[in-house]
Design an enzyme around this catalytic site. Sequence first.
Site, PDB file in Angstrom:
ATOM      1  N   GLU A 294     -11.646  61.009 -57.046  1.00  0.00           N
ATOM      2  CA  GLU A 294     -10.806  59.867 -57.389  1.00  0.00           C
ATOM      3  C   GLU A 294     -11.676  58.939 -58.230  1.00  0.00           C
ATOM      4  OE1 GLU A 294      -9.158  57.645 -54.103  1.00  0.00           O
ATOM      5  OE2 GLU A 294      -8.148  56.266 -55.480  1.00  0.00           O
TER       6      GLU A 294
ATOM      7  N   ARG B 241     -18.919  67.693 -44.788  1.00  0.00           N
ATOM      8  CA  ARG B 241     -19.466  66.719 -45.737  1.00  0.00           C
ATOM      9  C   ARG B 241     -20.979  66.697 -45.621  1.00  0.00           C
ATOM     10  NH1 ARG B 241     -15.808  62.727 -46.927  1.00  0.00           N
ATOM     11  NH2 ARG B 241     -17.392  61.307 -47.685  1.00  0.00           N
TER      12      ARG B 241
ATOM     13  N   LYS C 181     -18.183  55.793 -51.122  1.00  0.00           N
ATOM     14  CA  LYS C 181     -18.049  54.962 -52.321  1.00  0.00           C
ATOM     15  C   LYS C 181     -17.764  53.510 -51.957  1.00  0.00           C
ATOM     16  CE  LYS C 181     -15.226  57.950 -54.222  1.00  0.00           C
ATOM     17  NZ  LYS C 181     -14.321  58.708 -55.091  1.00  0.00           N
TER      18      LYS C 181
HETATM   19  P1  ATP Z   1     -16.017  58.620 -50.468  1.00  0.00           P
HETATM   20  O1  ATP Z   1     -15.790  58.769 -49.010  1.00  0.00           O
HETATM   21  O2  ATP Z   1     -17.439  58.412 -50.839  1.00  0.00           O
HETATM   22  O3  ATP Z   1     -15.097  57.644 -51.133  1.00  0.00           O
HETATM   23  P2  ATP Z   1     -14.241  60.613 -51.244  1.00  0.00           P
HETATM   24  O4  ATP Z   1     -14.120  61.852 -50.454  1.00  0.00           O
HETATM   25  O5  ATP Z   1     -13.179  59.603 -51.094  1.00  0.00           O
HETATM   26  O6  ATP Z   1     -15.669  60.032 -51.049  1.00  0.00           O
HETATM   27  P3  ATP Z   1     -13.440  61.726 -53.708  1.00  0.00           P
HETATM   28  O7  ATP Z   1     -13.573  61.160 -55.043  1.00  0.00           O
HETATM   29  O8  ATP Z   1     -12.094  61.830 -53.112  1.00  0.00           O
HETATM   30  O9  ATP Z   1     -14.380  60.898 -52.763  1.00  0.00           O
HETATM   31  O10 ATP Z   1     -14.196  63.109 -53.581  1.00  0.00           O
HETATM   32  C1  ATP Z   1     -14.147  64.143 -54.518  1.00  0.00           C
HETATM   33  C2  ATP Z   1     -14.563  65.397 -53.835  1.00  0.00           C
HETATM   34  O11 ATP Z   1     -15.888  65.272 -53.329  1.00  0.00           O
HETATM   35  C3  ATP Z   1     -13.682  65.718 -52.662  1.00  0.00           C
HETATM   36  O12 ATP Z   1     -13.371  67.093 -52.690  1.00  0.00           O
HETATM   37  C4  ATP Z   1     -14.501  65.356 -51.474  1.00  0.00           C
HETATM   38  O13 ATP Z   1     -14.147  66.132 -50.378  1.00  0.00           O
HETATM   39  C5  ATP Z   1     -15.920  65.634 -51.972  1.00  0.00           C
HETATM   40  N1  ATP Z   1     -16.887  64.811 -51.252  1.00  0.00           N
HETATM   41  C6  ATP Z   1     -16.909  63.475 -51.132  1.00  0.00           C
HETATM   42  N2  ATP Z   1     -17.900  63.068 -50.327  1.00  0.00           N
HETATM   43  C7  ATP Z   1     -18.552  64.190 -49.937  1.00  0.00           C
HETATM   44  C8  ATP Z   1     -19.668  64.453 -49.087  1.00  0.00           C
HETATM   45  N3  ATP Z   1     -20.330  63.469 -48.474  1.00  0.00           N
HETATM   46  N4  ATP Z   1     -20.054  65.736 -48.922  1.00  0.00           N
HETATM   47  C9  ATP Z   1     -19.397  66.735 -49.530  1.00  0.00           C
HETATM   48  N5  ATP Z   1     -18.337  66.564 -50.328  1.00  0.00           N
HETATM   49  C10 ATP Z   1     -17.904  65.305 -50.529  1.00  0.00           C
HETATM   50 MG    MG Z   2     -11.171  60.222 -51.418  1.00  0.00          MG
END
Ligand code: ATP
Ligand code: MG
Length: 573
Positions: free
Chosen positions: A46, A271, A281
């Site tokens: 995102e 994760r 984020k």
């Molecule tokens: P955050 O919690 O930091 O906002 P998010 O999951 O909301 O992260 P996205 O932009 O939705 O962030 O993530 C893009 C991709 O990266 C998704 O497929 C998500 O599952 C993966 N991702 C995000 N954080 C991690 C992590 N700590 N380890 C592995 N994959 C991750």
């Molecule tokens: Mg997300």
Amino acid sequence: MTDTPHASAGAAAERPAHHHFIHDEIDADLAQGKHGGRVQTRFPPEPNGYLHLGHAKAICLNFGLARKYGGKCNLRFDDTTPTKENQEYVDSIQEDVRWLGFEWDALFFASDFFEELYQYAEHLIRTGVAYVCDLNADQVAEYRGSLDKPGRPSPYRERSPEESLALFRRMRAGEFPDGARTLRAKIDINSPNPNLRDPVLYRIMHAHHHRTGDKWCIYPMYDFAHGQCDALEAITHSICTLEFEIHRPLYKWLLQHLPVPHHPRQIEFARLNVTYTVLSKRKLLELVQTGIVSGWDDPRMPTLRGIRRRGYTPEAMRAFCDQIGVARFNSTVDRVVLENAIRDDLNKRALRAMAVLDPLLVTIENLPEGHVEWIDAVNNPEDPASGTRKLPFTKRIFIDRDDFREDPPKKYFRLSPGKEVRLRYAYCITCKEVKRDAEGRITELVCVYDPATANGTTGDGRKVKGIVHWVSADQAFEAKLRLYDHLFSAEFPDDVPEGVDWKSNLNPGSLVTLEHAKLEPSLRNAPSGAHYQFERVGYFYVDPKDSHPGAPVFHRTVTLRDSWAKIEKRGEE
Ligand code: ATP
Ligand code: MG
């Protein structure tokens, strides 16, 4: 050497990926002839922040699978919440994916599919499995109950498809204010899985979107957009993190109830968490907004820009992601694993140089004033092609204050009164006299050197155990060095009792700036983005942002594997 950020694109397969359970899943699908033998993945961020180490794991995983199976991997921006997203994030994410060494096969935005998604929503309404609900967000939550509280049907659940369709079109036309109505799937208001209790698919949000402008005032929810975008892009394996496991039944339900061209399969993995940092984020944004760090690219940040500016390399990051593996249970990786990955990489590539962080003047009594001998020093013992350079050896030199003890403990092999050490690449010196200022602080050591000790020999076979680094006091130049440590002093900074701010765990010593380090003269022209190993001190990186020609600023990327302090504690030196 300097970074060439894009030179590694396409070269990320330098070592075979460790086998993991997703390989087994894909192998099984391929064996059954699913998806016509295709493998297609996507990395779906995102655009609401900068990528961090966790995303690196997801990127390496998704692009790595495509590479392993000769398939494809798309970059897709999940841009369905316009109030939090913008072009700056879109641009930075693309840059960071490329920096890691990957190039997407196709670039998509969920917003590219807003019209298709809308049509899918109408399809659900027409087929009687979605309805417009007039409850507000609080009421929806109230009616849905919770794990131990049964759900109650919305009073609008039995609305006719015709009425829902008319209302949904009026929602799109902008006739209702934010939050006034939603579109909900009609699934099972008492399902043990809360995600199936008539989940919201669309909400009204009169917000400007960074790509579609003011065209839309209803936006799909993540759950509705994600799977359908996967299907429209012909993704075969939709890899996501474990918290989406509970969304998988809804993912499948939507695919089953829609005329989608493909049926992708969702697979979840754990994760990445790393000790002494936070990977979210939202929290990282808070650190930036409160000024705790200097920005998203602060070298203490776990963002890809942060670690890049600190001197981490894409090769090290890929090796790290491969090494930590992919599993189905959540765990936390020790920060040391990350640090070892960058050490292994920099050990191979970083040029060696001499730098004295806390200078102590040494005068060599038996050298004449103005004496300069140019001594050969190896640029990188791991890379013979890197050649040698010359270090000036002069009457006055600096050594690190740490390398002298007036009262040495046992097994202290560095300099002390009457003791002899070797100056790295140069001669052995013996300390004859210690000079002090009025406060008693040591200001200078007077030493003699033994001209018979060039080239690592001692002439008479005596053993000199200690080797210290040094620079010519007459020819050194002063540079700014920034030493970084963990941003948080707690191993699990997120792990705070109720009511305690997670930011209370900040490490006050996470940044130490040295203004008066003395560096060997060749470093004056160190190019921006170059990596060095300051011998016996650590790996350093020329900051591309704050350095100027002739005035480099160095960041400590990481200490050497065994810091001298630790060795000393163990008394093994
Ligand atoms: P955050 O919690 O930091 O906002 P998010 O999951 O909301 O992260 P996205 O932009 O939705 O962030 O993530 C893009 C991709 O990266 C998704 O497929 C998500 O599952 C993966 N991702 C995000 N954080 C991690 C992590 N700590 N380890 C592995 N994959 C991750
Ligand atoms: Mg997300």
